[in-house]
Design a protein around this motif. Structure first.
Motif: not given
Length: 742
Positions: A23, A73, A148
């Motif tokens: 991410w 993200a 996230c």
């Protein structure tokens, strides 16, 4: 024997060696050291099986270029890159122009101050706004983890919706059904259209899946065509055709299809519901036809399950998880709909629970949650039949209703009775901001903003706890914004000045100290705004931090100049406000200044108000004790006007009390020599018993000075001795008045 073809060897990748998904998070406009620190913080940290990769971008241009290459993200943006008044700011460009709709956006302000209003954050699609000095490593872990996870949920929801379209591509109309009945009707429509079946012989039934607590949930007819359509919504037992009842019961009992010579029954289910479709037919379907019907039933089950999940996600997205009432997002949508009606009898109310954070800290989060649930239930019980109720903030409820139902009296009647929270009977205090739906076009966001303006006024109103929005309030907000902007410009351009008022030893008449007072002069010799106006605005905007540091430095520099010119003053006093006391580097700043200007112990006196001392007693006690060790003295300013706890006062490392002007004015001008001002004398007696130096503010007459001296006050300050003056005038005044006689 055939020789096997040699394949190029590939490295054997063990399961634990398989790289984890990444991410990426972008940090825009931050110091490289901070970016490196955050990257190191997440170097061995995984969130939902993903590793975190920090990508620093020093400029917006570089950030936008990176968005062309990949999706992120999370984007963390320095607040200094955003213009609060520009709708086309960097966040909007990233979201809309670069289609980063699922990315989470967090703004971090490196300058201390107030957080922007919540409606601005919502309008700008910003999930969180933080101040850098208030974020530690644990906070970073929490902020990034939560962002996230929200990104993962948003992406999963998006994938689920796209998967739903594929799964039911043959029955795409079912996706638009928002209730069990509409869903069941859609099934029959699709069967008729796709398979060419007779519409007169179709029935659909459903019930909740059997559980140990409800083993005998009845079947209900949720859709039917032709002669059976009048039974929709009725129990299956109301169907006169017993053979059809039996077919349904058998199909659901065996949880599978039935292909008979006179009918077909298809079974479908999901985790919460199960149902069956009865198809009246003249013969048993062929094998191919049966397979087609089974595939259709399987699609129905998947569609039904996914619709249930989408509805659940929708509920989560639009409802408060604790109280189960609509949340802020849903409240705004409702406001948008109400605004379109232009019904001038509609009222919006925001109810803010007072001191809710203190209750949480003192009695625990569980007690706070119990109170929120009790308040919700009380609002629903008293106002739920006539008003729309939502929880739009941690301790703020939003209501929409008609004026006769939603008003200060109805809210007071609802919330006046104490709440039982565990073993505690809690009498809750609250403030209410109300806004009428005025004629003319407006949005839900405008209505919410106006309600918040009224709520802010209610919090400042000591006479009552509610306010209705008036249009001049919005003008007042614009005026405050203009003043803050002008103050910011003038301060950074060096237009503010520091004036000084002498303090006099009442026993000897000697000048013993000065107090530094900030002024905002104009070009005509007057003042743009008095301190009573611009100091609170500076505190509200966070500008007071920079102004306060400047005042400290300028006051120390002035004392050093006077010392070099042989003026034997004992102290220079500087006022410190709540925002300054909360900044992490205040102690270091004062320590640096006292060392740089070689100020003897006791020279610098920090003045704090009673309100500050009571606002955060532990912080004030700790800081004052630290300053005392550095040789910095402290005074309680405006003493007697607040609500001091003597116990707290006993623990404060203070050296003097400043008696407020209103108690000095008790002393009569005509018979002051014989009058004994009770409050001033009591406060002075208290200070003497505590061994503190006593300073009287606002001394305007010789009678007041004489009386204060007689009852034991040590120092005086006021127009009788000298008005505040700029440094050059102060220097002349000191040269002319080394000592006063009165």
């Amino acid at each position: 024997m055939t020789t096997p073809t040699t394949q190029p060897s590939r490295p054997h990748l063990m399961l634990h060696e398989r790289p984890k998904p990444v991410w990426p998070i972008m940090m825009v406009g931050f110091d490289p050291d901070l970016c490196t620190h955050i990257a190191h913080l997440f170097s061995d940290y995984a969130i939902s099986g993903h590793v975190i990769k920090v990508m620093p971008c020093h400029t917006p241009e570089k950030a936008l270029q990176q968005l062309l290459e990949r999706r992120y993200a999370l984007v963390i943006i320095n607040a200094g890159l955003l213009d609060l008044n520009d709708p086309d700011n960097l966040v909007r460009v990233m979201r809309e122009d670069f289609q980063q709709y699922h990315t989470r956006y967090i703004v971090v302000d490196s300058e201390p101050g107030e957080t922007p209003m919540a409606e601005w954050l919502l309008e700008m699609h910003i999930q969180d706004y933080r101040h850098l000095q208030h974020i530690n490593d644990n906070d970073w872990l929490m902020i990034v983890t939560q962002a996230c996870q929200n990104y993962q949920l948003s992406m999963a929801n998006n994938r689920q919706e796209r998967g739903l379209e594929k799964v039911i591509s043959a029955t795409t109309d079912l996706l638009n059904k928002t209730s069990l009945r509409h869903f069941a009707e859609g099934i029959l429509d699709q069967l008729s259209a796709s398979l060419g079946l007779d519409e007169d012989g179709l029935i659909c039934v459903q019930r909740r899946v059997r559980t140990p607590s409800s083993p005998c949930s009845p079947l209900y007819i949720t859709a039917a065509t032709g002669q059976h359509a009048s039974l929709i919504g009725e129990p299956l037992s109301q169907l006169a055709a017993l053979d059809i009842q039996s077919a349904f019961e058998t199909c659901i009992e065996q949880q599978g299809p039935i292909f008979d010579t006179h009918y077909t029954a298809l079974y479908y289910n999901n985790s919460h519901w199960e149902g069956a479709i009865y198809i009246d037919c003249e013969c048993c379907p062929s094998d191919d036809y049966q397979q087609l019907l089974e595939i259709f039933a399987s699609n129905i089950s998947q569609c039904n399950e996914l619709i249930s999940k989408v509805n659940k996600l929708s509920f989560i997205a639009y409802h408060d998880t604790l109280t189960k009432v609509p949340n802020r997002t849903r409240f705004l949508l409702e406001l948008d709909q109400r605004a379109k009606t232009q019904d001038v009898n509609t009222v919006i109310a925001l109810i803010d629970l007072s001191h809710f954070a203190d209750l949480n800290e003192g009695l625990g989060v569980e007690t706070g949650n119990r109170l929120l649930i009790n308040v919700t239930e009380r609002l629903q019980s008293y106002l739920g039949d006539t008003c729309y109720i939502a929880r739009i903030g941690a301790d703020v409820f939003g209501l929409i209703g008609q004026q006769q139902d939603l008003n200060p009296d109805s809210i007071r009647a609802t919330l006046s009775t104490p709440f039982d929270v565990g073993e505690l009977s809690y009498s809750m205090r609250y403030n209410v901001g109300l806004c009428r739906l005025l004629a003319g076009e407006m949005t839900g966001l405008t209505l919410l903003k106006r309600s918040y303006i009224a709520l802010a006024r209610a919090k400042r109103n000591s006479a009552r706890n509610y306010e209705f929005f008036l249009e001049e309030m919005e003008f007042d907000n614009r005026w405050r914004t203009d003043i803050i902007n002008q103050l910011k410009n003038d301060f950074y351009e060096g237009h503010l000045s520091l004036w000084y008022q002498p303090q006099i030893n009442l026993k000897t008449g000697a000048v013993c100290g000065i107090e530094a007072l900030v002024r905002w002069p104009d070009s005509a010799g007057g003042f743009i705004q008095p301190p009573s106006i611009f100091i609170p605005l500076a505190e509200y905007s966070g500008l007071i931090i920079d102004i306060g540091d400047w005042i400290l430095e300028e006051a120390c520099r002035t004392f050093d100049k006077l010392k070099r010119q042989q003026h034997t003053l004992q102290s220079v006093c500087v006022n410190i406000g709540i925002p300054q006391f909360k900044q992490f580097n205040l102690i270091k700043t004062i320590q640096r200044l006292t060392q740089e200007y070689k100020l003897p112990a006791g020279t610098l006196v920090i003045e704090v108000t009673e309100q500050l001392a009571m606002h955060d007693p532990q912080l004030v006690i700790e800081n004052l004790h630290t300053l005392q060790k550095l040789g910095v003295h402290a005074a309680i300013d405006d003493f007697g006007t607040g609500y001091s706890s003597l116990n707290t006062l006993r623990h404060l490392a203070i050296d003097r009390l400043k008696i407020d002007t209103q108690f000095i004015h008790e002393i009569s001008h005509s018979n002051a020599e014989h009058a004994r001002p009770p409050f001033a004398e009591t406060l002075i007696s208290l200070g003497q018993k505590l061994g503190l130096k006593l300073v009287a503010e606002g001394v305007e007459t010789q009678a007041q000075a004489n009386t204060l001296r007689q009852i034991g006050c040590h120092q005086g300050q006021g127009f009788f001795f000298a008005k505040p003056m700029p440094f050059d005038e102060l220097l002349d005044w000191l040269n002319d008045n080394p000592s006063l006689s009165f």
